[in-house]
Enzyme design. Structure first.
Site, short mmCIF file in Angstrom:
data_model
loop_
_atom_site.label_atom_id
_atom_site.label_comp_id
_atom_site.label_asym_id
_atom_site.label_seq_id
_atom_site.Cartn_x
_atom_site.Cartn_y
_atom_site.Cartn_z
N ASN A 62 -5.29 -6.53 9.48
CA ASN A 62 -6.50 -7.22 8.26
C ASN A 62 -6.06 -8.18 7.24
O ASN A 62 -5.39 -8.15 6.60
CB ASN A 62 -7.71 -6.71 8.58
CG ASN A 62 -8.55 -6.87 7.74
OD1 ASN A 62 -8.68 -8.44 8.47
ND2 ASN A 62 -9.36 -6.52 7.26
N HIS A 64 0.90 -1.56 0.18
CA HIS A 64 -0.05 0.03 0.09
C HIS A 64 0.83 1.43 0.00
O HIS A 64 1.57 1.41 0.62
CB HIS A 64 -1.30 0.37 1.31
CG HIS A 64 -1.90 -1.16 1.29
ND1 HIS A 64 -3.02 -1.18 0.96
CD2 HIS A 64 -1.55 -2.25 1.99
CE1 HIS A 64 -3.86 -2.55 0.49
NE2 HIS A 64 -2.89 -3.12 2.16
N LEU A 65 0.98 1.79 -1.17
CA LEU A 65 1.37 3.14 -1.32
C LEU A 65 0.88 4.34 -1.09
O LEU A 65 2.15 5.58 -0.63
CB LEU A 65 2.19 3.50 -2.39
CG LEU A 65 3.27 2.19 -2.68
CD1 LEU A 65 4.11 2.29 -4.52
CD2 LEU A 65 4.52 2.53 -1.97
N HIS A 110 -2.35 -12.66 2.12
CA HIS A 110 -2.71 -12.58 3.12
C HIS A 110 -3.18 -13.15 3.24
O HIS A 110 -3.79 -13.69 4.72
CB HIS A 110 -2.78 -11.12 4.11
CG HIS A 110 -4.03 -10.67 3.61
ND1 HIS A 110 -5.34 -10.90 3.54
CD2 HIS A 110 -3.90 -9.03 3.21
CE1 HIS A 110 -6.09 -10.35 3.33
NE2 HIS A 110 -5.32 -9.63 2.74
N ASP A 131 -8.30 -5.54 -2.08
CA ASP A 131 -7.97 -5.44 -0.85
C ASP A 131 -8.08 -4.30 -0.01
O ASP A 131 -8.19 -3.37 -0.29
CB ASP A 131 -6.44 -5.16 -1.30
CG ASP A 131 -5.92 -6.11 0.29
OD1 ASP A 131 -6.15 -7.00 0.84
OD2 ASP A 131 -5.32 -4.80 0.93
N GLY A 148 -3.20 -2.78 9.56
CA GLY A 148 -2.08 -2.23 8.91
C GLY A 148 -0.85 -2.15 9.45
O GLY A 148 -0.60 -1.78 10.44
N ASN A 153 -7.11 0.34 -3.35
CA ASN A 153 -7.60 1.18 -1.63
C ASN A 153 -6.70 2.79 -1.93
O ASN A 153 -6.38 2.60 -0.62
CB ASN A 153 -7.43 0.47 -1.11
CG ASN A 153 -6.62 0.07 0.14
OD1 ASN A 153 -5.35 -0.01 -0.86
ND2 ASN A 153 -6.39 -0.27 1.08
N ASP A 190 2.07 -6.75 1.94
CA ASP A 190 0.52 -5.80 2.98
C ASP A 190 1.38 -4.57 3.91
O ASP A 190 0.82 -4.08 4.73
CB ASP A 190 -0.04 -6.99 3.79
CG ASP A 190 -1.09 -6.81 3.95
OD1 ASP A 190 -1.72 -5.27 3.54
OD2 ASP A 190 -2.37 -7.11 4.78
N HIS A 225 -8.72 -10.50 -1.52
CA HIS A 225 -8.67 -9.94 0.39
C HIS A 225 -9.95 -10.61 0.64
O HIS A 225 -11.49 -10.55 1.03
CB HIS A 225 -8.89 -8.72 0.95
CG HIS A 225 -9.20 -8.19 1.98
ND1 HIS A 225 -8.02 -7.62 2.58
CD2 HIS A 225 -9.56 -8.87 2.97
CE1 HIS A 225 -8.66 -8.11 4.17
NE2 HIS A 225 -9.96 -8.14 4.18
#
Ligand code: DOR
Ligand code: ZN
Length: 433
Positions: free
Chosen positions: A280, A58-59, A230, A150, A326, A90, A307, A177
């Protein structure tokens, strides 16, 4: 431009060799190669691996540049030994159009430290109601090949069926996910003894396992390609073992990943009520941790994905129930894998190359990543000091956020140099721009 890595152990095996990198490729491998006219890196005793590929990062750009940007996330990735990352959809706006995926892709190119591949959303706005324009994103300049909602599960079976059908036509993969939302309403922790003791609403293993089983059956029915994000429970491993038995060896239509944190941490940490441990799917039991390690070693779970999920202090330093799930992962992944898989002798370094580079590159269809360390191949490389020990400090990371659950932990092995197509992107803990 050329560089000579002197005295490395390819995959940690055999006698030390020198590796000459020229024009972006591995030009020569041999003993005592000439040093003239090239940048020399003394790498005696270091392990050379293909650069790592992260299918799940996630950037946060666009939308939450206060926690991570494509530039800072790329720096974290390079420092962690990565040469390609897949940026989850997301964001805000969601990466569900050509415009957004091309924006992310361009920003990744501008940063230039790691190949940033945008993941496209499966459904418009991640709402789970209507398929996004998968074909347009696939045909865009970003060439999207991984689609995922996700953060949310594609729980409507008809939408998942259609997405898997599209994946076939687009030569893409749907990364799920897996979380049946009706079974995780209000969930705050792994359903079990610890959650009961702490008075937290449980997130039952079956909420993951039921979706994974359904999606494996849908993948079989449609012939589409499913990737399970995950994996966190023993039961999911059992389902995947069953699904893998439908197919032959090699690259299969059903693949999966496990995170470093699920390979190491358990829900016992929740007794601290420190939301840095909220994630999560949630941290599970030590029996699950053991099953995940064994599944990764055996190949039932294909690969490691971080993740990596940066969050702002105000979203983490708060009450457990309002904290966001996260944790950071890019700069600790290799060391956590060394700690949980190599020192335990579940994997050797060749196995690490498989789960952190080769398999994820194959799953995403990247032709120039996860390649063997032989002459003529692209010089996407990670050099690891297997004897290093270091103490994790989130404040030292390139990420803007600092939410690492490994804070203060002493971990083995460290990435000392990363190369992207022959260019050094990180060396001795410093980014080389
Ligand atoms: O813990 C998580 N954080 N799990 C997810 O699925 C999403 C991610 C995030 O975006 O923060
Ligand atoms: Zn997720």
């Amino acid at each position: 431009m050329s560089a000579l890595l002197r005295g490395v152990l390819l995959y940690g095996e055999g006698d030390p060799v020198d590796v000459l990198v020229e024009d972006g490729v591995i030009a020569r491998i041999g003993a005592d190669l000439p040093v003239q006219g090239t940048e020399v890196v003394e790498a005696q005793g270091k392990v050379l691996l293909p650069g790592f590929v992260d299918l799940h990062t996630h950037l946060r750009e666009p939308g939450r540049e206060d926690t991570e940007t494509i530039a800072t996330g790329s720096a974290a990735a390079a420092l962690g030994g990565y040469t390609a990352v897949f940026a989850m959809a997301n964001t805000d706006p969601v990466a569900d159009t050509q415009l957004v995926v091309e924006h992310v892709w361009r920003k990744g190119q501008e940063a230039g430290l790691v190949d940033v591949h945008p993941v496209g959303a499966v459904t418009v706005g991640l709402k789970g109601e209507k398929l996004a324009e998968l074909g347009t994103m696939a045909r865009s300049a970003a060439g999207v090949r991984v689609f995922s909602d996700d953060g949310h599960c594609v729980h409507d079976p008809l939408l998942m069926r259609r997405a898997l059908e599209y994946s076939k036509a687009l030569d893409a993969v749907i990364a799920q996910h897996a979380e049946e939302p009706r079974l995780t309403v209000g969930a705050q922790a792994n359903e079990g003894e610890v959650a009961s003791r702490l008075g937290l609403t449980g997130w039952p293993a079956v909420a993951e396992e039921a979706i994974v089983a359904r999606d494996c059956l849908l993948a079989k029915h449609t012939g589409g390609r499913l990737h399970v994000c995950h994996v966190s429970t023993t039961g999911t491993v059992d389902v995947l073992r069953w699904a893998k038995s439908w197919q032959g060896g090699g690259v299969t239509a059903i693949s999966s990943e496990v995170t470093p944190h699920h390979l190491l941490l358990t829900d016992e940490l929740l007794a601290t009520y420190d939301p840095v441990n909220k994630v999560n799917p949630p941290l599970r039991t030590s029996a699950d941790v053991q099953a995940l390690r064994a599944a990764l070693a055996e190949g039932i779970v294909d690969c490691v994905a971080t993740d990596h999920a940066p969050h702002a202090p105000q979203d983490k330093d708060c009450e457990w129930s309002s904290a966001r799930p996260g944790m950071l992962g890019l700069q600790t992944a290799l060391s956590v894998v060394a700690h949980t898989m190599v020192i335990t002798e579940l994997l050797d370094w060749r196995g690490v190359a498989r789960v952190m580079s080769e398999r994820p590159a194959q799953i995403a269809g990247l032709p120039d990543q996860g390649r063997p360390l032989v002459e003529g191949e692209p010089a996407n490389l990670a050099l690891v000091d297997p004897d290093a020990r270091w103490t994790v400090r989130g404040s030292d990371f390139a990420s803007i956020a600092g939410n690492t659950p490994f804070e203060g932990m002493e971990l083995p092995a460290r990435v000392v140099l990363t190369m992207l197509r022959g260019r050094i992107t990180a060396h001795e803990g410093k980014v080389c721009g």
